[in-house]
Scaffold this motif. Structure first.
Motif, PDB file in Angstrom:
ATOM      1  N   GLY A 171       1.601  12.484  12.894  1.00  0.00           N
ATOM      2  CA  GLY A 171       1.560  11.133  12.521  1.00  0.00           C
ATOM      3  C   GLY A 171       2.991  10.913  12.331  1.00  0.00           C
ATOM      4  N   LEU A 175       4.665   7.534  14.169  1.00  0.00           N
ATOM      5  CA  LEU A 175       5.017   6.344  13.728  1.00  0.00           C
ATOM      6  C   LEU A 175       6.389   5.938  13.686  1.00  0.00           C
ATOM      7  CD1 LEU A 175       3.368   3.882  12.494  1.00  0.00           C
ATOM      8  CD2 LEU A 175       3.830   4.816  10.156  1.00  0.00           C
ATOM      9  N   TYR A 179       7.935   2.581  15.391  1.00  0.00           N
ATOM     10  CA  TYR A 179       8.955   1.830  14.794  1.00  0.00           C
ATOM     11  C   TYR A 179      10.355   1.920  15.515  1.00  0.00           C
ATOM     12  CZ  TYR A 179       6.218   0.136  10.969  1.00  0.00           C
ATOM     13  OH  TYR A 179       5.450  -0.454  10.176  1.00  0.00           O
ATOM     14  N   ALA A 198       9.044   4.969   8.357  1.00  0.00           N
ATOM     15  CA  ALA A 198       8.030   5.173   8.991  1.00  0.00           C
ATOM     16  C   ALA A 198       7.412   6.506   9.249  1.00  0.00           C
ATOM     17  CB  ALA A 198       8.259   4.470  10.493  1.00  0.00           C
ATOM     18  N   GLY A 202       4.137   7.808   7.985  1.00  0.00           N
ATOM     19  CA  GLY A 202       3.003   8.313   8.966  1.00  0.00           C
ATOM     20  C   GLY A 202       2.368   9.849   8.641  1.00  0.00           C
ATOM     21  N   PHE A 213      -4.692   6.681   9.252  1.00  0.00           N
ATOM     22  CA  PHE A 213      -3.277   6.431  10.030  1.00  0.00           C
ATOM     23  C   PHE A 213      -3.255   5.133  10.735  1.00  0.00           C
ATOM     24  CE2 PHE A 213      -0.825   6.553  13.791  1.00  0.00           C
ATOM     25  CZ  PHE A 213       0.433   7.376  13.272  1.00  0.00           C
ATOM     26  N   ALA A 217      -1.097   1.802   9.380  1.00  0.00           N
ATOM     27  CA  ALA A 217      -0.167   1.217  10.339  1.00  0.00           C
ATOM     28  C   ALA A 217      -0.322   0.054  10.669  1.00  0.00           C
ATOM     29  CB  ALA A 217      -0.121   2.190  11.490  1.00  0.00           C
ATOM     30  N   MET A 249       5.156  -2.217   4.748  1.00  0.00           N
ATOM     31  CA  MET A 249       4.854  -0.981   5.302  1.00  0.00           C
ATOM     32  C   MET A 249       4.107  -0.259   4.022  1.00  0.00           C
ATOM     33  SD  MET A 249       8.555  -0.094   7.141  1.00  0.00           S
ATOM     34  CE  MET A 249       7.822   1.587   7.641  1.00  0.00           C
ATOM     35  N   ALA A 253       0.458   1.158   3.894  1.00  0.00           N
ATOM     36  CA  ALA A 253       0.127   2.488   3.874  1.00  0.00           C
ATOM     37  C   ALA A 253      -0.873   2.861   2.756  1.00  0.00           C
ATOM     38  CB  ALA A 253       1.401   3.170   3.445  1.00  0.00           C
TER      39      ALA A 253
END
Length: 274
Positions: A171, A175, A179, A198, A202, A213, A217, A249, A253
């Protein structure tokens, strides 16, 4: 072992009190790190330079007792200081409830809880720093990779599922690369700090599952889009206005961490019904 209600209440109170203390430290981090001021320097009033005494630095209580003003010169102290402390306290109690409230109490779950407490702390600091300066300092973001790797590995050594560690690693890479690709395609629309953050995001999302996830995201862009549209409707921004993306972000999350698996199961269930 599942915690008894009384024991859980004590854990939540302890987490909240710890959050107040950490929140007080985060106020220092939020102010000093972007300015390049050492964290070890004595706290002083920015208006008159008078040192802040220990009894003037008790989270929330001191601000209320001083009525939001410096004890030496009477200069106003921003209400953001106690709000950050309270927010951190609530966040810490919420994390403790999320990871210890209904699950098993063991060494692995405690270590995982500590990992997410750390993420809660840097989430608050990074979100406010990004809003203030449009920067995500490397000194806060990059250590997150080491912390998450050490704590998640320790949790697995203590009994957590090793597949969760593998998923967290995948992850983080996935991610980060996503990005990074966005930054390559449109450099003006994505900062380098966002790309570095990121990977940390992730890892925390994927540890909990691919549903968390995916939801976390996606939620970042959904929350950011809604906020951007609201600003344009209020004529506070235009289509080309630069808006820091780090807070979205991190908000996304936490949507994924708290509700990600439930939302993912609900969404998949829609197709099963159809």
């Amino acid at each position: 072992m599942t915690l008894a209600p009384a024991a859980l209440a004590l854990v939540l109170v302890f987490a909240g009190l710890l959050g107040l203390v950490i929140g007080s430290f985060l106020n220092v981090v939020i102010y000093r790190v972007p300015a390049g001021i050492p964290l070890t320097r004595e706290s002083r009033c920015p208006s008159c330079g008078a040192p802040v005494r220990p009894w003037q630095n008790v989270p929330v209580v001191s601000w209320l007792a001083l009525r939001g003003r410096c004890a030496s010169c009477g200069a106003p102290i921003s209400v953001r200081y106690p709000l950050v402390e309270l927010a951190t306290a609530l966040a810490f109690a919420g994390v403790a409830w999320l990871f210890l409230g209904e699950g098993a109490w063991n060494a692995a779950s405690v270590v995982v809880t500590v990992a997410y407490l750390y993420f809660a702390a840097i989430s608050i600091a990074l979100a406010l720093i990004d809003l203030d300066t449009r920067r995500l300092p490397n000194s806060i973001v990059l250590p997150g990779y080491g912390v998450v790797a050490v704590l998640f590995t320790a949790a697995c050594l203590l009994g957590a599922d090793w597949s969760a560690l593998l998923r967290a690693g995948i992850g983080a890479v996935a991610l980060y690369l996503f990005y990074f690709l966005l930054r390559v395609i449109r450099p003006a629309g994505m900062g380098g700090g966002d790309v570095k953050l990121a990977g940390v995001v992730g890892a925390y999302l994927a540890w909990l599952g691919w549903g968390s996830f995916a939801v976390g995201a996606f939620a970042a862009f959904l929350v950011g889009g809604v906020f951007g549209i609201a600003l344009m409707l209020l004529r506070r921004a235009g289509r080309k206005s630069a808006i820091p993306f780090g807070p979205f972000m991190l908000a996304g999350a936490w949507v994924g961490i708290v509700w990600g698996e439930s939302i993912a199961q609900w969404y998949v269930g829609l197709f099963a019904i159809a």
